[in-house]
Design a protein around this motif. Structure first.
Motif, mmCIF file in Angstrom:
data_model
loop_
_atom_site.group_PDB
_atom_site.id
_atom_site.type_symbol
_atom_site.label_atom_id
_atom_site.label_comp_id
_atom_site.label_asym_id
_atom_site.label_seq_id
_atom_site.Cartn_x
_atom_site.Cartn_y
_atom_site.Cartn_z
ATOM 1 N N GLU A 207 0.769 -1.196 0.133
ATOM 2 C CA GLU A 207 0.089 0.153 0.063
ATOM 3 C C GLU A 207 1.004 1.290 -0.024
ATOM 4 N N ARG A 208 1.863 1.269 0.950
ATOM 5 C CA ARG A 208 2.725 2.424 0.740
ATOM 6 C C ARG A 208 3.376 2.678 -0.468
ATOM 7 N N LYS B 150 2.474 1.563 -3.457
ATOM 8 C CA LYS B 150 1.550 1.575 -4.527
ATOM 9 C C LYS B 150 1.672 0.371 -5.413
ATOM 10 N N LEU B 151 1.869 -0.853 -4.825
ATOM 11 C CA LEU B 151 2.138 -2.130 -5.390
ATOM 12 C C LEU B 151 1.107 -3.058 -4.977
ATOM 13 N N HIS B 152 1.103 -4.094 -5.884
ATOM 14 C CA HIS B 152 -0.033 -5.272 -5.278
ATOM 15 C C HIS B 152 0.775 -6.175 -4.334
#
Length: 136
Positions: free
Chosen positions: A13-14, A16-18
């Motif tokens: 989340e930090r 912006k990845l899966h």
């Protein structure tokens, strides 16, 4: 002194990845993590080392960005280098300025690219290692 610890989901989340991408980074050795039960925990310093983030004004040394393009690399050598190079980066944790290293392989053109961001000394050492490993 305690350090921030992230779960795979928090890390994803930090940045912006899966979460599956983060797990792949861990399995490939590109991100250091500790397995706790069935999940992983990632230290803030390991996140910063992977992303090349430098905190505040702690560091005032110059950083070098290098892109190494190695042509005519067979898939087995590319796979070996993709495993070895990040582990070599992880072993160089003595310098306070973390090195960022990424490896990409284009099988159609048989080209391997290595992107290094770090201190001049660490980058020079990594360039020598790449030369030795690619010639072997």
């Amino acid at each position: 002194m305690s350090e921030e610890v992230y779960t795979v989901e928090q890390f994803a989340e930090r940045l912006k990845l899966h979460p599956k991408t983060v797990l792949r980074f861990i399995r490939d050795g590109r991100l250091r993590a500790v397995k706790v039960g069935k999940s992983y925990r990632i230290l803030r310093t390991d996140m910063e080392a992977m992303t090349g983030v430098v905190r505040g004004s702690e560091l005032k040394t110059p950083r070098v960005t290098s892109i190494v393009d190695i042509p005519e690399v067979e898939p087995d050598l590319a796979q070996r280098l993709a495993r070895q190079l990040p582990s070599l980066r992880i072993s160089q944790t003595a310098h306070p300025d973390p090195m960022s290293l990424d490896v990409a392989y284009d099988p159609a053109r048989k080209h391997l690219k290595v992107v290094i961001v770090g201190s001049p000394e660490d980058t020079a050492a990594m360039l020598k290692m790449i030369q030795v490993l690619s010639e072997a």
